[in-house]
Design a protein around this motif. Structure first.
Motif, short mmCIF file in Angstrom:
data_model
loop_
_atom_site.label_atom_id
_atom_site.label_comp_id
_atom_site.label_asym_id
_atom_site.label_seq_id
_atom_site.Cartn_x
_atom_site.Cartn_y
_atom_site.Cartn_z
N PHE A 60 0.73 -1.29 0.09
CA PHE A 60 -0.04 0.11 -0.06
C PHE A 60 0.78 1.14 -0.04
O PHE A 60 0.28 2.33 -0.21
N PRO A 80 -0.89 -4.86 -4.51
CA PRO A 80 -1.19 -5.36 -3.36
C PRO A 80 -2.10 -6.86 -3.38
O PRO A 80 -1.97 -7.90 -2.65
N HIS A 81 -2.88 -6.72 -4.38
CA HIS A 81 -3.87 -8.00 -4.62
C HIS A 81 -3.36 -9.19 -5.10
O HIS A 81 -3.75 -10.07 -5.02
N LYS A 82 -2.23 -8.78 -5.52
CA LYS A 82 -1.57 -9.96 -6.33
C LYS A 82 -0.36 -10.80 -5.21
O LYS A 82 0.14 -11.60 -5.52
N PHE A 95 -16.33 -5.77 6.53
CA PHE A 95 -17.21 -5.04 5.63
C PHE A 95 -18.58 -4.92 6.18
O PHE A 95 -19.14 -6.32 6.44
N PHE A 106 -15.34 -13.61 0.76
CA PHE A 106 -14.70 -12.60 0.04
C PHE A 106 -13.45 -13.05 -0.93
O PHE A 106 -13.58 -13.08 -2.04
N VAL A 110 -13.08 -13.73 -4.74
CA VAL A 110 -12.29 -13.01 -6.00
C VAL A 110 -11.20 -13.83 -6.45
O VAL A 110 -10.60 -13.73 -7.40
N ARG A 111 -10.89 -15.15 -5.71
CA ARG A 111 -10.06 -16.15 -6.42
C ARG A 111 -10.72 -17.07 -7.13
O ARG A 111 -10.33 -18.17 -7.46
N ALA B 316 -9.77 -4.88 1.36
CA ALA B 316 -10.23 -5.71 0.29
C ALA B 316 -9.02 -6.14 -0.57
O ALA B 316 -8.96 -7.46 -1.28
N LYS B 317 -8.51 -5.21 -0.82
CA LYS B 317 -7.01 -5.26 -1.76
C LYS B 317 -6.23 -6.52 -1.16
O LYS B 317 -5.75 -7.52 -1.80
N GLY B 320 -7.05 -9.72 -1.92
CA GLY B 320 -7.06 -10.38 -3.40
C GLY B 320 -7.90 -9.71 -4.25
O GLY B 320 -7.93 -10.02 -5.60
N ALA B 321 -8.69 -8.74 -4.06
CA ALA B 321 -9.65 -7.90 -5.02
C ALA B 321 -8.76 -6.94 -5.75
O ALA B 321 -7.81 -6.10 -5.22
N THR B 322 -9.18 -6.73 -7.05
CA THR B 322 -8.58 -5.74 -7.74
C THR B 322 -9.12 -4.37 -7.41
O THR B 322 -10.29 -4.56 -6.79
N THR B 325 -13.09 -4.45 -8.03
CA THR B 325 -13.73 -5.33 -7.14
C THR B 325 -13.96 -4.97 -5.96
O THR B 325 -14.93 -4.78 -5.28
#
Ligand SMILES: Nc1ncnc2c1ncn2[C@@H]1O[C@H](COP(=O)(O)OP(=O)(O)O)[C@@H](O)[C@H]1O
Ligand SMILES: [Mg+2]
Lengths: 362, 415
Positions: A60, A80-82, A95, A106, A110-111, B316-317, B320-322, B325
């Motif tokens: 981040f 970050p998400h990868k 959330f 969640f 997303v996976r 969220a990121k 793993g969320a883009t 998303t």
């Protein structure tokens, strides 16, 4: 356990620097290698750059200089998400519009994981934190401790090998915090994950970690096992920051092998272990733990003391004294049978072993 | 103290009574604090709205000035033969109305039901005093249209103090003397189309403010305080400039030789002789209303977004969320209460918008409120204005109701 070079480390910071405004370095030349399965804590006062390090690792924040490596690969350019790093935030960041089950589901959705797989994994993760019955609740219907467990389960549910936690227990009360410390430690051992943990609470750091990195102003002051950190502090900052510490300041008069002889400002001469002090003639700070001081008159380091204050704490008596010009010299007198009874205003003698007295940087 | 008796306070009075006394004082004090506002609201809002609703169905212009025909009209079925009695009553009423100087208003009232009858009344009233029986023949002598049963039908409708005639007119229908409703001919219909147009404009403005306001609100909520304050001033600027200044600015910007068109021509988007008409039409109305109403969308959105911790997106990121998303599944659902509040506010304000369409709307950009104003100020057909306003009120209430069913009013956040 401690990896020696960058390639062996699971996580490595290699000469990492970070500045937000181009003027001040918030993180200054950070080098840190973390082995797989290790529990490493970043401990330091508020504003010392711990969260910034964690955010750089999570992706981040971008390092201004230097590389961060995961499994030997630089990850500076991976979003970050990868990165596949689990993360637990201080305010939980659950959330609010999703149920507990949906929150956990969640990362699996997303996976693109199938429904039955997802359900099984969510169940397992919830059972691990003993929250199986709460799957249909909303976060707002949970207590702080329960939310924390869910946040933990969510960071673990997609089987991240590395989990980052930024003051995850900061908002909990003391009792719950201690209980959760134990649980997090337990889960860490059970799953064999690598944890990088951030806290400003030293007891939390000492009880949970394999190793602790003590931060001050963007620099790691010492990286060591909890016991070493307390017993063998390498500099004045660590000695002061971890546990209770008596400091005596003075000038190095002479060196004798491992030891130094120090002329204290109050007039006394003391022998101390030369850990991190300068050459003859330079100033130094002596560090002695309160429980290593005895009310006797023998050994090389013995001096007069004036009793200023006594606090009865049950198992021991905390005694504030004036020693060598310092009014805040603390001695812990164990409440053993036949211990010496002091009274306020009394003159007495204190002494300590040379190896318990560490000469550090001034 | 017995088990069954009421609990007593120290001085012997029952505790309940004592408590009620104590509470009464504090309640009375609280009530006295809201009393001025209550009076103000009743006087300036509730009573006018009530009288508006009444105006739309109640009109006694005819019945109070033409009592004799009003009595006879109540008997008449609106279809059977005209009788001498009816004409006799008419003559009596005309003489009286002329003496009272109310004949003009009566004639206008009937004329609204049946156009072209106004002069019949004023002309006949002037000569009524000299007429002699039989009155039917005498009246037909003045104007043979007195034999037209539709004229009498219009009088019958006018004579009803309470009648749905104005609501019917507001919905492009004609209320007949026999109690039936007939839809007007296609070319005479105005108001239903106007209502639909008004709703469509309100929807367009709502969508435009949402599309423009959402990113701005997001920026406001995520920028550091100093930049966001500056941006907030820009957002609120429309509130701080007088309407006339703004209108002048729009004209300078939007007219066919205005700044915008010049830029379009310069960029080659359009040619010099086919410039866009951006003002004095529907486009002008929508552009100007979007501009004025934008803050009403941005402010609720901003306050909702301000309350969404930035760690949600990070969480969220990290899971793993883009970016997309994370926004769509985590951030956006959190902003729905703000979207609801902003959309409702803008939509309802647009439905009743008057001044902007009047200034920059031209012919084509006029909305229902402009026609209400027209009937209030120019045609003086207050009952029709009231009926149009009443329908507007019903539409607004219906929207609230739908909103409450779909989103829930208590889900709304204003800031
Ligand atoms: N997003 C940011 N922008 C500018 N300065 C920041 C930002 N985040 C942190 N800082 C500054 O960086 C320093 C270190 O902050 P942080 O890493 O949060 O410390 P810690 O977690 O140890 O309390 C602080 O002085 C803080 O003010
Ligand atoms: Mg922090």
């Amino acid at each position: 356990m401690t990896p020696e070079n960058l390639e062996d480390a699971f996580v490595a910071f290699d000469h990492v620097q970070k500045s937000y405004d181009g003027e001040v370095l918030v993180v200054k030349d950070l080098n840190l290698q973390i082995a797989k399965g290790e529990f490493v804590t970043m401990l330091g006062p508020s504003g010392s750059g711990k969260s910034t390090c964690l955010m750089m690792l999570a992706g981040f924040e971008v390092a201004t200089h230097g590389d961060i490596l995961l499994n030997g690969q630089p990850i500076n350019n991976i979003p970050p998400h990868k990165r596949g790093i689990g993360m637990v935030f201080q305010n939980y960041a659950l959330f609010p519009h999703m149920t507990v089950g949906e929150n956990l589901s969640f990362p699996l959705e997303v996976r693109k994981m199938g429904k039955s797989d997802r359900e099984a994994k969510v169940r397992r993760a919830l059972d691990m934190v003993q929250m199986g019955d709460f799957i249909n609740r909303r976060p707002a219907q949970l207590s702080g401790g329960q939310q924390q467990r869910i946040a933990l389960a969510r960071a673990l549910v997609f089987e991240a090998e590395l989990v980052l936690m930024d003051e995850p227990l900061g908002a909990l009360d003391k009792q719950l915090r201690e209980h959760m410390q134990y649980e997090i430690k337990h889960i860490h051992e059970q799953l064999g994950i690598t944890v990088v943990y951030v806290t400003h609470d030293q007891s939390e750091a000492l009880t949970m970690s394999d190793r602790v990195a003590v931060f001050d102003d963007g620099v790691i002051k010492q990286l060591a096992k909890p016991a070493d950190l307390y017993e063998l502090p390498e500099n004045a900052f660590v000695a002061q920051f971890i546990g209770e510490n008596n400091k005596l300041e003075g000038v190095v008069r002479a060196r004798e092998g491992e030891n130094v002889i120090v002329d204290l400002d109050g007039g006394m001469t003391a022998r101390a272990l030369a850990v991190n002090c300068g050459a003859v003639g330079e100033r130094t700070m002596l560090s002695i733990r309160p429980e290593r001081v005895s009310l006797t008159d023998d050994g090389p380091n013995s001096t007069d003391a004036l009793v200023k204050e006594l606090i009865y704490l049950g198992d021991h008596i905390r005694c504030r004294m004036s020693v060598s010009g310092h009014d805040d010299f603390i001695v812990k007198v164990p409440n053993a049978s036949g211990h010496k009874h002091l009274i306020v205003g009394e003159n007495t003698k204190v002494s300590w072993q040379t190896e318990d007295c560490r000469a550090l940087d001034a | 103290m017995t088990d069954t008796g009421p609990v007593l306070a120290a001085d012997g009075t029952p505790l309940k009574k004592k408590l009620a006394q104590a509470l009464f004082v504090s309640r009375a004090r609280a009530f006295s604090l809201v009393l001025p506002l209550l009076i103000f609201i009743v006087a300036s809002f509730i009573i006018p709205i009530f009288s508006l609703m009444v105006q739309g169905v109640k009109n006694d212009t005819y019945s109070s000035n033409m009592p004799a025909t009003t009595a006879i009209m109540a008997e008449w079925d609106g279809a059977s033969e005209l009788t001498e009695d009816m004409f006799a009553a008419l003559v009596t009423d005309l003489i009286q109305a002329r003496a009272d100087k109310s004949i003009g208003r009566v004639a206008t009232r009937v004329n609204r039901e049946y156009a072209g009858t106004r002069s019949m009344f004023t002309k006949s009233a002037r000569r009524a005093a000299k007429l002699e029986a039989p009155f039917m023949a005498a009246m037909l002598d003045i104007d043979e249209d007195w034999g037209d049963i539709n004229v009498w039908g219009a009088m019958k409708v006018s004579s009803q103090t309470l009648s749905p005639a104005f609501y019917a007119a507001a919905l492009d229908a004609d209320y007949k003397a026999d109690g039936s409703f007939v839809r007007l001919d296609t070319e005479d219909r105005i108001y239903v189309y106007l209502f639909v147009k008004t709703l469509a404009v309100a929807l367009a403005v709502t969508l435009a403010t949402l599309a423009l306001g959402y990113p701005v609100a997001w920026l406001l909520a995520s920028l550091p305080i100093r930049q966001s304050n500056l941006l907030m001033i820009l957002v609120l600027l429309p509130f701080w400039t007088s309407l006339l200044v703004r209108t002048t600015a729009w004209i300078a910007m939007l007219q066919s030789h205005g700044v915008l068109n010049n830029v379009f021509v310069w960029l080659g988007i359009t040619s010099d002789d086919s410039r866009f008409s951006l003002i004095y039409n529907m486009t002008g109305t929508i552009i100007a209303m979007t501009h004025i109403l934008l803050p009403f969308m941005i402010l609720p959105l901003f306050s909702v977004m301000k309350g969404i911790p930035p760690t949600y997106l990070r969480a969220a990121k990290s899971l793993g969320a883009t970016n997309w998303t994370a926004f769509w599944r985590v951030y956006f659902p959190g902003t729905i209460p703000g979207i609801g509040a902003g959309a409702l506010l803008v939509f309802i304000l647009s439905i009743g918008y008057y001044i902007t369409p009047a200034l920059v709307g031209g012919q084509d950009g006029q909305l229902i409120s402009n026609f209400i104003a027209y009937h209030m100020q120019k045609s003086l057909n207050w009952s029709l204005a009231a009926a149009l306003g009443g329908i507007l009120l019903v539409i607004v209430l219906a929207i609230y109701w739908v909103y409450d069913k779909v989103v829930g009013i208590d889900n709304m956040k204003m800031g």
